[in-house]
Enzyme design. Structure first.
Site, PDB file in Angstrom:
ATOM      1  N   ARG A 118      -3.748  11.574  25.722  1.00  0.00           N
ATOM      2  CA  ARG A 118      -4.389  12.615  26.490  1.00  0.00           C
ATOM      3  C   ARG A 118      -4.170  14.168  25.546  1.00  0.00           C
ATOM      4  O   ARG A 118      -4.287  15.190  26.234  1.00  0.00           O
ATOM      5  CB  ARG A 118      -3.557  12.951  27.808  1.00  0.00           C
ATOM      6  CG  ARG A 118      -3.656  11.635  28.717  1.00  0.00           C
ATOM      7  CD  ARG A 118      -3.477  12.132  30.167  1.00  0.00           C
ATOM      8  NE  ARG A 118      -3.446  10.887  30.930  1.00  0.00           N
ATOM      9  CZ  ARG A 118      -2.398  10.173  31.116  1.00  0.00           C
ATOM     10  NH1 ARG A 118      -1.107  10.308  30.395  1.00  0.00           N
ATOM     11  NH2 ARG A 118      -2.407   9.162  32.004  1.00  0.00           N
ATOM     12  N   LYS A 140     -15.703  22.528  19.531  1.00  0.00           N
ATOM     13  CA  LYS A 140     -16.829  21.597  20.172  1.00  0.00           C
ATOM     14  C   LYS A 140     -16.816  20.318  19.362  1.00  0.00           C
ATOM     15  O   LYS A 140     -16.948  20.342  18.129  1.00  0.00           O
ATOM     16  CB  LYS A 140     -18.028  22.111  19.913  1.00  0.00           C
ATOM     17  CG  LYS A 140     -18.813  22.635  21.180  1.00  0.00           C
ATOM     18  CD  LYS A 140     -20.312  22.892  21.101  1.00  0.00           C
ATOM     19  CE  LYS A 140     -20.804  23.806  22.161  1.00  0.00           C
ATOM     20  NZ  LYS A 140     -22.279  24.011  21.835  1.00  0.00           N
ATOM     21  N   GLU A 182     -27.056  27.939   9.166  1.00  0.00           N
ATOM     22  CA  GLU A 182     -25.863  28.314  10.160  1.00  0.00           C
ATOM     23  C   GLU A 182     -25.692  29.642  10.250  1.00  0.00           C
ATOM     24  O   GLU A 182     -25.343  30.540  11.171  1.00  0.00           O
ATOM     25  CB  GLU A 182     -24.600  27.373  10.642  1.00  0.00           C
ATOM     26  CG  GLU A 182     -24.993  25.950  10.825  1.00  0.00           C
ATOM     27  CD  GLU A 182     -25.254  25.739  12.247  1.00  0.00           C
ATOM     28  OE1 GLU A 182     -25.238  26.453  13.049  1.00  0.00           O
ATOM     29  OE2 GLU A 182     -25.662  24.588  12.566  1.00  0.00           O
ATOM     30  N   LYS A 220     -18.533  34.105  15.117  1.00  0.00           N
ATOM     31  CA  LYS A 220     -18.429  32.805  15.842  1.00  0.00           C
ATOM     32  C   LYS A 220     -17.040  32.788  16.918  1.00  0.00           C
ATOM     33  O   LYS A 220     -16.981  32.401  17.939  1.00  0.00           O
ATOM     34  CB  LYS A 220     -18.328  31.609  14.883  1.00  0.00           C
ATOM     35  CG  LYS A 220     -18.029  30.452  15.704  1.00  0.00           C
ATOM     36  CD  LYS A 220     -19.057  29.323  15.650  1.00  0.00           C
ATOM     37  CE  LYS A 220     -18.815  28.408  16.734  1.00  0.00           C
ATOM     38  NZ  LYS A 220     -19.157  26.882  16.348  1.00  0.00           N
ATOM     39  N   GLU A 230     -19.221  27.402  26.877  1.00  0.00           N
ATOM     40  CA  GLU A 230     -20.368  27.590  26.973  1.00  0.00           C
ATOM     41  C   GLU A 230     -20.798  27.661  28.722  1.00  0.00           C
ATOM     42  O   GLU A 230     -21.684  27.125  29.160  1.00  0.00           O
ATOM     43  CB  GLU A 230     -21.070  26.308  26.558  1.00  0.00           C
ATOM     44  CG  GLU A 230     -22.508  26.601  26.072  1.00  0.00           C
ATOM     45  CD  GLU A 230     -23.090  25.797  25.055  1.00  0.00           C
ATOM     46  OE1 GLU A 230     -22.518  25.364  23.896  1.00  0.00           O
ATOM     47  OE2 GLU A 230     -24.314  25.349  25.371  1.00  0.00           O
ATOM     48  N   ARG A 235     -22.182  31.759  24.496  1.00  0.00           N
ATOM     49  CA  ARG A 235     -21.894  30.697  23.412  1.00  0.00           C
ATOM     50  C   ARG A 235     -23.492  29.663  23.236  1.00  0.00           C
ATOM     51  O   ARG A 235     -23.671  29.378  22.196  1.00  0.00           O
ATOM     52  CB  ARG A 235     -20.921  29.525  23.789  1.00  0.00           C
ATOM     53  CG  ARG A 235     -20.568  28.545  22.671  1.00  0.00           C
ATOM     54  CD  ARG A 235     -19.237  27.909  22.728  1.00  0.00           C
ATOM     55  NE  ARG A 235     -19.174  27.123  21.362  1.00  0.00           N
ATOM     56  CZ  ARG A 235     -18.036  26.538  21.110  1.00  0.00           C
ATOM     57  NH1 ARG A 235     -16.973  26.703  22.051  1.00  0.00           N
ATOM     58  NH2 ARG A 235     -18.078  25.874  20.243  1.00  0.00           N
ATOM     59  N   ASN A 239     -27.121  27.965  19.859  1.00  0.00           N
ATOM     60  CA  ASN A 239     -27.947  27.006  19.738  1.00  0.00           C
ATOM     61  C   ASN A 239     -29.377  27.113  19.411  1.00  0.00           C
ATOM     62  O   ASN A 239     -30.435  26.570  19.500  1.00  0.00           O
ATOM     63  CB  ASN A 239     -28.145  26.345  21.285  1.00  0.00           C
ATOM     64  CG  ASN A 239     -26.885  25.396  21.463  1.00  0.00           C
ATOM     65  OD1 ASN A 239     -26.352  24.735  20.566  1.00  0.00           O
ATOM     66  ND2 ASN A 239     -26.344  25.570  22.805  1.00  0.00           N
ATOM     67  N   HIS A 242     -31.608  25.116  17.709  1.00  0.00           N
ATOM     68  CA  HIS A 242     -30.969  23.383  18.030  1.00  0.00           C
ATOM     69  C   HIS A 242     -31.986  22.622  18.784  1.00  0.00           C
ATOM     70  O   HIS A 242     -31.854  21.551  18.697  1.00  0.00           O
ATOM     71  CB  HIS A 242     -29.644  23.700  18.145  1.00  0.00           C
ATOM     72  CG  HIS A 242     -28.556  24.117  17.113  1.00  0.00           C
ATOM     73  ND1 HIS A 242     -28.870  25.326  16.362  1.00  0.00           N
ATOM     74  CD2 HIS A 242     -27.761  23.375  16.457  1.00  0.00           C
ATOM     75  CE1 HIS A 242     -27.810  25.237  15.477  1.00  0.00           C
ATOM     76  NE2 HIS A 242     -27.118  24.086  15.636  1.00  0.00           N
ATOM     77  N   HIS A 246     -32.745  19.354  16.999  1.00  0.00           N
ATOM     78  CA  HIS A 246     -32.185  18.221  17.446  1.00  0.00           C
ATOM     79  C   HIS A 246     -33.430  17.174  17.786  1.00  0.00           C
ATOM     80  O   HIS A 246     -33.293  15.791  17.212  1.00  0.00           O
ATOM     81  CB  HIS A 246     -31.149  18.071  18.861  1.00  0.00           C
ATOM     82  CG  HIS A 246     -29.809  18.701  18.700  1.00  0.00           C
ATOM     83  ND1 HIS A 246     -29.297  19.290  19.690  1.00  0.00           N
ATOM     84  CD2 HIS A 246     -29.255  19.026  17.592  1.00  0.00           C
ATOM     85  CE1 HIS A 246     -28.226  19.712  19.324  1.00  0.00           C
ATOM     86  NE2 HIS A 246     -28.089  19.572  18.033  1.00  0.00           N
ATOM     87  N   HIS A 259     -28.311  18.281   8.935  1.00  0.00           N
ATOM     88  CA  HIS A 259     -28.475  19.049  10.302  1.00  0.00           C
ATOM     89  C   HIS A 259     -28.920  20.500  10.051  1.00  0.00           C
ATOM     90  O   HIS A 259     -29.642  21.073  10.908  1.00  0.00           O
ATOM     91  CB  HIS A 259     -27.002  19.181  10.857  1.00  0.00           C
ATOM     92  CG  HIS A 259     -27.024  19.849  12.142  1.00  0.00           C
ATOM     93  ND1 HIS A 259     -27.625  19.727  13.218  1.00  0.00           N
ATOM     94  CD2 HIS A 259     -26.295  21.012  12.326  1.00  0.00           C
ATOM     95  CE1 HIS A 259     -27.510  20.521  14.018  1.00  0.00           C
ATOM     96  NE2 HIS A 259     -26.287  21.404  13.857  1.00  0.00           N
TER      97      HIS A 259
HETATM   98  N1  GLY Z   1     -22.364  24.912  17.112  1.00  0.00           N
HETATM   99  C1  GLY Z   1     -22.453  25.642  18.219  1.00  0.00           C
HETATM  100  C2  GLY Z   1     -21.064  25.971  18.878  1.00  0.00           C
HETATM  101  O1  GLY Z   1     -20.101  25.846  18.378  1.00  0.00           O
HETATM  102  O2  GLY Z   1     -21.217  26.415  20.189  1.00  0.00           O
END
Ligand code: GLY
Length: 373
Positions: A118, A140, A182, A220, A230, A235, A239, A242, A246, A259
């Site tokens: 857990r 994430k 990024e 960040k 998010e 947050r 993206n 993205h 993606h 990526h």
């Molecule tokens: N890579 C995007 C985030 O961490 O929200």
């Protein structure tokens, strides 16, 4: 260069430090002391940096789980392997996992440590630029499955992150570029003026590189502190590029592009959409493209199947109630202005902002996609 060698990240679930270029065994020992440790890495990184990690960590407490290298192994099978290694090593609730690798390893370590008994703590030692500035910070932890990228996972913050620029020396140029995508992303959204320093020449300077990394992580940290899970929309702005990125990765079955490269091409598609909507000055879009090129990134993707590409947007986690969500850039400059005068504006950072839109007309999206055929 900044005097402070760490960035403090205070999220609701955990407060932790991201140490910049001050990694040593005493510092790491503060976190690993009297704990069973499982180090998760991949074959390539472990081969290259076996002695680095062994010198850093007291070997009598250390166990290793070495996985094959690549995005295609970011899946449930690898998570099972990590859990298996954790049970074999008899890790307990006080134990620690350490991610030693790029974004793939960092995501999987975060995920496995988040579910083992857990949830136990984990540390991150990112070895790629992308993992340093993005994946390792913010908790994430997603893995891929046949439905798409990062669709299974959780939020699990690390207990500390150790960024060592040493790894950049042996990182392939293509990987450096992928990480820079990024950096361009986060500066475009939150600190546009910081993009000005990015030139192919300046990127050769390790002090400049270090300050780009430092500033990206600070941004960040600000974002995840204010919207850890998010929820508020802040947050989600990370993206940017993205949603398209993606779909590019998916269309290429995660095989062709890194990526960061897909994100770079995704940023261009998002900008074309913003320009068509009339919310982004075309010269700002060109400026961003020139910065991505300076980083050695591809910017123009050729879509193979427009219909399928469009359908893959709906697999995106941001699509809620069948509505597509796009992160777009907005600028508030009049059309006649030259790029030079825009870039010299004193409050440049407040003139360009990222925004989340769910009201884009399907016809317009197709217009954009058809430009990339
Ligand atoms: N890579 C995007 C985030 O961490 O929200």
């Amino acid at each position: 260069m900044q005097k402070k060698q760490f960035i403090q990240v205070n999220t609701k679930s955990k407060a932790y430090k991201v140490y910049i270029d001050s990694v040593n065994s005493e510092l790491l020992q503060k976190y690993t002391q009297n704990k069973k440790v499982l180090i998760i890495s991949n074959e390539s990184i472990y081969k290259l940096y076996k002695s680095y990690i062994e010198n850093l960590i007291d070997s009598k407490n250390a166990n290793f789980c070495i996985l094959p290298d690549g995005e295609k192994f970011k899946n449930m099978k690898s998570i099972e392997k990590i859990l298996d290694a954790a049970f074999q090593a008899k890790l307990n609730r006080n134990s620690l996992m350490i991610s030693f690798g790029g974004g793939v390893i960092s995501d999987m370590t975060g995920f496995a440590s988040g579910i083992y008994e857990r949830g136990i703590d984990f540390l991150s030692i990112p070895t790629s630029l992308l993992a340093m500035v993005d994946a390792s910070v913010g908790g994430k932890c997603g893995i891929n499955n046949k439905y798409g990228k990062n669709l299974v996972g959780l939020f699990h913050q690390p207990s500390a992150v150790f960024v060592d620029m040493f790894f950049l020396k042996s990182l392939p140029k293509r990987e450096i570029s992928a990480g820079l995508a990024e950096i361009v992303k986060i500066f475009s959204c939150f600190n546009f003026s910081a993009l000005k320093v990015i030139e192919s020449k300046t990127l050769q300077d390790s002090n400049i590189m270090k300050s780009l990394i430092f500033n990206s992580i600070k941004l960040k940290a600000f974002v995840v502190e204010n919207d850890e899970k998010e929820k508020s929309g802040l947050r989600a702005l990370l993206n940017y590029g993205h949603t398209f990125g993606h779909s590019i990765e998916l269309e290429c079955k995660f095989r062709t592009f890194l990526h960061g490269e897909a994100v770079a091409m995704g940023i261009i598609m998002a900008n074309v959409l913003s320009v068509k909507l009339g919310i982004l000055h075309p010269k700002i879009a060109d400026f961003i493209e020139s910065k991505l090129r300076s980083c050695g990134l591809p910017t123009r993707y050729k879509i193979k199947n427009v219909e399928q590409f469009y359908e893959s947007f709906f697999l995106d986690k941001k699509s809620v109630d069948s509505k597509l969500h796009f992160v777009l850039l907005e600028s508030s400059f009049s059309l006649g202005l030259s790029l030079e005068s825009m870039l010299e504006t004193a409050n440049l950072d407040s003139k360009i902002k990222a925004t989340l839109r769910n009201d884009i007309d399907k016809k317009l999206i197709f217009e954009v996609l058809n430009e990339f055929c």
